[in-house]
Design an enzyme around this catalytic site. Structure first.
Site, PDB file in Angstrom:
ATOM      1  N   TYR A 122       0.849  -1.187   0.000  1.00  0.00           N
ATOM      2  CA  TYR A 122       0.000   0.000   0.000  1.00  0.00           C
ATOM      3  C   TYR A 122       0.888   1.241   0.000  1.00  0.00           C
ATOM      4  O   TYR A 122       1.790   1.359   0.835  1.00  0.00           O
ATOM      5  CB  TYR A 122      -0.896   0.020   1.243  1.00  0.00           C
ATOM      6  CG  TYR A 122      -1.954   1.090   1.133  1.00  0.00           C
ATOM      7  CD1 TYR A 122      -3.199   0.802   0.618  1.00  0.00           C
ATOM      8  CD2 TYR A 122      -1.672   2.405   1.494  1.00  0.00           C
ATOM      9  CE1 TYR A 122      -4.161   1.789   0.456  1.00  0.00           C
ATOM     10  CE2 TYR A 122      -2.624   3.404   1.330  1.00  0.00           C
ATOM     11  CZ  TYR A 122      -3.865   3.084   0.822  1.00  0.00           C
ATOM     12  OH  TYR A 122      -4.811   4.059   0.655  1.00  0.00           O
ATOM     13  N   GLN A 186     -10.769  -0.129   1.078  1.00  0.00           N
ATOM     14  CA  GLN A 186     -11.230  -0.972  -0.028  1.00  0.00           C
ATOM     15  C   GLN A 186     -10.064  -1.620  -0.778  1.00  0.00           C
ATOM     16  O   GLN A 186     -10.167  -2.772  -1.225  1.00  0.00           O
ATOM     17  CB  GLN A 186     -12.157  -0.186  -0.979  1.00  0.00           C
ATOM     18  CG  GLN A 186     -11.542   1.022  -1.694  1.00  0.00           C
ATOM     19  CD  GLN A 186     -11.616   2.310  -0.873  1.00  0.00           C
ATOM     20  OE1 GLN A 186     -11.792   2.289   0.348  1.00  0.00           O
ATOM     21  NE2 GLN A 186     -11.460   3.448  -1.552  1.00  0.00           N
ATOM     22  N   ASN A 209      -3.349   5.762   6.193  1.00  0.00           N
ATOM     23  CA  ASN A 209      -4.068   6.489   7.247  1.00  0.00           C
ATOM     24  C   ASN A 209      -4.775   5.496   8.175  1.00  0.00           C
ATOM     25  O   ASN A 209      -4.616   4.284   8.050  1.00  0.00           O
ATOM     26  CB  ASN A 209      -5.051   7.500   6.620  1.00  0.00           C
ATOM     27  CG  ASN A 209      -6.136   6.808   5.802  1.00  0.00           C
ATOM     28  OD1 ASN A 209      -6.371   5.609   5.941  1.00  0.00           O
ATOM     29  ND2 ASN A 209      -6.781   7.571   4.939  1.00  0.00           N
ATOM     30  N   SER A 232       6.778   8.234  14.267  1.00  0.00           N
ATOM     31  CA  SER A 232       8.212   7.993  14.223  1.00  0.00           C
ATOM     32  C   SER A 232       8.910   8.568  15.467  1.00  0.00           C
ATOM     33  O   SER A 232       8.453   9.538  16.052  1.00  0.00           O
ATOM     34  CB  SER A 232       8.751   8.661  12.951  1.00  0.00           C
ATOM     35  OG  SER A 232       9.905   8.025  12.522  1.00  0.00           O
ATOM     36  N   GLN A 254      13.527  14.351  12.733  1.00  0.00           N
ATOM     37  CA  GLN A 254      12.443  13.471  13.162  1.00  0.00           C
ATOM     38  C   GLN A 254      11.164  14.269  13.394  1.00  0.00           C
ATOM     39  O   GLN A 254      10.070  13.877  12.972  1.00  0.00           O
ATOM     40  CB  GLN A 254      12.856  12.762  14.463  1.00  0.00           C
ATOM     41  CG  GLN A 254      12.026  11.565  14.824  1.00  0.00           C
ATOM     42  CD  GLN A 254      12.010  10.553  13.705  1.00  0.00           C
ATOM     43  OE1 GLN A 254      10.960  10.308  13.153  1.00  0.00           O
ATOM     44  NE2 GLN A 254      13.147   9.994  13.337  1.00  0.00           N
ATOM     45  N   HIS A 257       8.616  15.272  10.632  1.00  0.00           N
ATOM     46  CA  HIS A 257       7.737  14.276   9.991  1.00  0.00           C
ATOM     47  C   HIS A 257       6.266  14.588  10.243  1.00  0.00           C
ATOM     48  O   HIS A 257       5.484  14.721   9.320  1.00  0.00           O
ATOM     49  CB  HIS A 257       8.045  12.874  10.505  1.00  0.00           C
ATOM     50  CG  HIS A 257       9.054  12.156   9.671  1.00  0.00           C
ATOM     51  ND1 HIS A 257       8.830  11.808   8.375  1.00  0.00           N
ATOM     52  CD2 HIS A 257      10.314  11.742   9.955  1.00  0.00           C
ATOM     53  CE1 HIS A 257       9.894  11.199   7.876  1.00  0.00           C
ATOM     54  NE2 HIS A 257      10.817  11.157   8.817  1.00  0.00           N
ATOM     55  N   GLU A 322      12.471   3.579  18.081  1.00  0.00           N
ATOM     56  CA  GLU A 322      12.566   3.186  16.677  1.00  0.00           C
ATOM     57  C   GLU A 322      13.986   3.455  16.159  1.00  0.00           C
ATOM     58  O   GLU A 322      14.619   2.575  15.593  1.00  0.00           O
ATOM     59  CB  GLU A 322      11.536   3.991  15.876  1.00  0.00           C
ATOM     60  CG  GLU A 322      11.469   3.624  14.414  1.00  0.00           C
ATOM     61  CD  GLU A 322      10.615   4.605  13.621  1.00  0.00           C
ATOM     62  OE1 GLU A 322      10.220   5.655  14.174  1.00  0.00           O
ATOM     63  OE2 GLU A 322      10.354   4.324  12.439  1.00  0.00           O
ATOM     64  N   HIS A 323      14.456   4.692  16.373  1.00  0.00           N
ATOM     65  CA  HIS A 323      15.822   5.054  15.980  1.00  0.00           C
ATOM     66  C   HIS A 323      16.613   5.423  17.223  1.00  0.00           C
ATOM     67  O   HIS A 323      16.132   6.194  18.054  1.00  0.00           O
ATOM     68  CB  HIS A 323      15.838   6.290  15.077  1.00  0.00           C
ATOM     69  CG  HIS A 323      14.983   6.186  13.861  1.00  0.00           C
ATOM     70  ND1 HIS A 323      13.683   6.639  13.829  1.00  0.00           N
ATOM     71  CD2 HIS A 323      15.236   5.688  12.628  1.00  0.00           C
ATOM     72  CE1 HIS A 323      13.171   6.418  12.623  1.00  0.00           C
ATOM     73  NE2 HIS A 323      14.084   5.837  11.867  1.00  0.00           N
ATOM     74  N   ASP A 356      17.614   6.641   6.646  1.00  0.00           N
ATOM     75  CA  ASP A 356      16.281   6.836   6.066  1.00  0.00           C
ATOM     76  C   ASP A 356      16.302   6.664   4.555  1.00  0.00           C
ATOM     77  O   ASP A 356      15.329   6.199   3.961  1.00  0.00           O
ATOM     78  CB  ASP A 356      15.770   8.246   6.375  1.00  0.00           C
ATOM     79  CG  ASP A 356      15.371   8.418   7.828  1.00  0.00           C
ATOM     80  OD1 ASP A 356      15.221   7.401   8.520  1.00  0.00           O
ATOM     81  OD2 ASP A 356      15.216   9.573   8.275  1.00  0.00           O
ATOM     82  N   GLU A 410      -1.199 -38.608  26.266  1.00  0.00           N
ATOM     83  CA  GLU A 410      -2.078 -37.498  25.887  1.00  0.00           C
ATOM     84  C   GLU A 410      -3.436 -38.003  25.390  1.00  0.00           C
ATOM     85  O   GLU A 410      -4.241 -37.224  24.879  1.00  0.00           O
ATOM     86  CB  GLU A 410      -1.382 -36.606  24.836  1.00  0.00           C
ATOM     87  CG  GLU A 410      -0.136 -35.926  25.425  1.00  0.00           C
ATOM     88  CD  GLU A 410       0.548 -34.922  24.507  1.00  0.00           C
ATOM     89  OE1 GLU A 410       0.145 -34.801  23.332  1.00  0.00           O
ATOM     90  OE2 GLU A 410       1.488 -34.256  24.973  1.00  0.00           O
ATOM     91  N   HIS A 415      -2.335 -41.884  17.360  1.00  0.00           N
ATOM     92  CA  HIS A 415      -0.964 -41.473  17.081  1.00  0.00           C
ATOM     93  C   HIS A 415      -0.002 -42.635  17.355  1.00  0.00           C
ATOM     94  O   HIS A 415       0.918 -42.896  16.579  1.00  0.00           O
ATOM     95  CB  HIS A 415      -0.568 -40.272  17.956  1.00  0.00           C
ATOM     96  CG  HIS A 415      -1.150 -38.967  17.503  1.00  0.00           C
ATOM     97  ND1 HIS A 415      -2.500 -38.720  17.474  1.00  0.00           N
ATOM     98  CD2 HIS A 415      -0.557 -37.818  17.059  1.00  0.00           C
ATOM     99  CE1 HIS A 415      -2.717 -37.470  17.044  1.00  0.00           C
ATOM    100  NE2 HIS A 415      -1.547 -36.909  16.787  1.00  0.00           N
TER     101      HIS A 415
END
Lengths: 429, 429
Positions: A122, A186, A209, A232, A254, A257, A322-323, A356, A410, A415
């Protein structure tokens, strides 16, 4: 912006679970596309993207991709190709192969590794359409050997030829094999369940989003998904040896963003803390996205002054950023004590922006503290494994009693019998 | 049971998403435990498990684990230890290490691999408490190096000392470090968010009933989860060289699990199809769990007669089975054409039961067609990766223009500046 000791600071983070109304809307869209296929897909595209398409127009034709190359800057293509080569080279090193262990008694055990067959990506529309993210998503799948890589991205509002040519070029360079002009929940539903125009995939990647994120959560199980990206974050761990200007620049890169992004300095040096605070102010003044960056710094930024470097390391491990940038006299000295971070940048010249865009490691990283249990996007994410088991009659005879005992304990007599029937003097052919 | 050509057969599978009422009940439990911690945990344990506990009684004491060893069969422990050794040995071979690639210009790129810090294992109560599953869940985490492995399992109804001693012994042998007598959605919530008695984990594994499955889905994101297990499946791909008795025994060993289990034979041989059908009937007659097995065979069993072996392979790839047995003249001839299966068993002596209990590969496998995109439980599931990036000034100078160009194209001026500030003749210290 918080400025003070570690005790007083808490990074506020929330996972995106959406409102009940958003979840209900997504559930309805997903169900409709699952049931009606293309008809629902085109209806929602008309309603949400104000774009009326026929099923044939969903797929972006080869000519449109060719035409995109005429529209983009040649230097951009050159830089993109260099970045792609670096990303490819780094991910090639992650690649693993099928292995088997053959034993003298004829037993063979192993793991077969194979690429996923078909993956969907996406790509959001508008300003959030980043060519760099297309490279970072597609190249690991390509290196894994995935033969079919499908991109979906919203049609530009009102137009049929509206996909950003830079995105089309990035997708072509990275190795996307099909592109469709469709977005939102969709598009996620179409990738998960398939329609006449868009065959179903095995895994869906890429940011979007809140509706896209909720749709990915809703179809998880029918297909695999990558992580659901949160805002981020960067944490810089530094001592007096660091340049406050570099630190401030990286924190702002950062913060620019979005307003939810978080930039944090952790240092035992009160002097550095003050110098970075001053640099932040100085650099913010001329930053084009200063409105976003200053809101982000205000709400989610922090300068934490720790008692010593050891407490600094503890703070980093708790934040699971994250970073993480380590700008200290000897960054390798601290590396072994860092338990949790998506990506670790060492020393003064390893700006986060290097990772990045260009260095090669993936920029799709665990956000929101999920580095505690998840990893940068990597080649393994596009491989599936199968165990391989080949027993010989000799091995089976040796182990039969143990297997039968465990199975009977068991309550699974069938088995035990499945093993014993093979040792009953039947020929087994 | 379906018996006929491939065209007429469709394996009915549904993911477990629960009813709205079940989801609402789980949401309420999870939220209560998240908010109230131990108080809610003990309240639900009293209500659902009819067991009143103090917070101190939640944890299973060392003495109870010791006492369990006195209660279990010595041969059982011996077989369990052999199985554990085999599982350990196989999973050791999966283990990977941190790697770095150091380049002449001072650039260093790599991946740091580390174990998760704390993992939770859910073990169901009653008859679904399988010691073998405890081994299969815990050992990969142990091999990965996870230091804290926490087991939760429901207290036996009405009693305080009611956990099956075989489960306690299996957990101790596998290397569980803490055990708690608590079950259901409330136990999953406690593992995810932590209470005063049970600190939060990073990942939750293990099977359970629908409430446990829905709770795992609900907390996913706050922690990682393993897959959500569906009903078990076997597909046998065979030709005339196969022993119909072996095939029937293996199909029944799957069918005896539960009524939702599915056992399918795929063969181009009408003769073998008939022989297996006869064997199924014969062997079912004396199977202790014949009621379950015959319901499973009736509803989800199938014998598919294909036009040739090539169509057989296509059917297998479409089914993406959890377990695949290949019983043909030359199984290796077909192996390369199998795209999707959780575990692949080759030849006449590789009964699925061998893999369920003993051989070493994991028996926790992707069910419900999810082998399309997921893998057997393995050591990677308990490791987290961090990218490592160290750029030198030389490397940064070389790449700066490309990075800045890509960043500015995406409207992220701060990213470009973070690179350029490092090349402005400042000392960088």
């Amino acid at each position: 912006m918080y400025k003070g000791p570690a005790q007083g600071f808490k990074l506020e983070r929330e996972n995106e679970y959406g409102t009940p109304a958003q979840n209900a809307a997504v559930a309805e869209i997903v169900e409709a596309v699952r049931r009606e296929g293309d008809a629902a897909l085109l209806r929602y595209t008309a309603a949400f993207d104000k774009t009326t398409l026929t099923p044939e127009e969903l797929r972006v034709p080869q000519e449109e991709i060719q035409a995109a190359y005429e529209k983009v800057d040649a230097q951009f293509v050159e830089a993109l190709r260099q970045a792609a080569a670096n990303i490819r080279s780094f991910h090639e090193k992650q690649k693993r192969s099928t292995w088997v262990d053959v034993q003298p008694d004829g037993t063979m055990l192993g793991m077969v590794l194979r690429p996923l067959r078909r993956v969907g990506l996406y790509v959001p529309g508008g300003k959030a359409a980043y060519p760099s993210s297309v490279l970072m998503n597609v190249i690991p799948a390509k290196v894994a050997g995935v033969p079919e890589i499908v991109m979906v991205t919203p049609p530009a509002t009102g137009g049929r030829q509206g996909i950003d040519p830079y995105i089309l070029v990035a997708a072509a360079e990275a190795g996307v094999t099909e592109m469709y002009r469709v977005g939102g929940a969709q598009a996620v539903a179409a990738l998960a369940y398939g329609t006449d125009s868009i065959p179903a995939v095995d895994k869906i990647c890429g940011p979007g989003n809140i509706y896209v994120a909720l749709a990915k959560r809703a179809v998880f199980g029918a297909v695999d998904i990558d992580s659901i990206a949160g805002p981020s974050e960067i944490v810089v761990l530094a001592d007096d040896s660091a340049d406050p200007g570099y630190i401030a620049a990286d924190m702002l890169s950062q913060a620019e963003h979005d307003e939810m992004a978080s930039a944090v300095l952790v240092t035992p040096s009160a002097k550095l803390a003050d110098a970075v605070a001053a640099e932040l102010e100085r650099q913010l003044a001329t930053l084009p996205r200063r409105e976003i960056a200053s809101k982000s710094m205000e709400q989610h930024g922090a300068i934490i002054v720790t008692q010593d470097m050891s407490e600094g390391v503890d703070v980093v491990n708790k934040l699971a950023p994250e970073h993480l940038e380590i700008m200290t006299e000897d960054p390798l000295e601290l590396l072994g004590r860092i338990e949790t971070a998506g990506a670790i940048f060492l020393g003064p010249y390893s700006a986060e922006a290097v990772g990045d865009y260009f260095a090669g490691p993936n920029h799709i990283l665990p956000t929101n503290g999920t580095a505690r249990f998840s990893s940068p996007l990597n080649v393994d994410d596009f491989l599936k494994k199968s165990s391989l088991i080949r027993y010989s009659k000799e091995a089976l005879r040796r182990d039969a009693a143990g297997i039968a005992l465990l199975a009977r304990h068991e309550g699974l007599e069938g088995h035990a019998r499945a093993v014993e029937i093979r040792l009953e003097g039947r020929d087994g052919k």
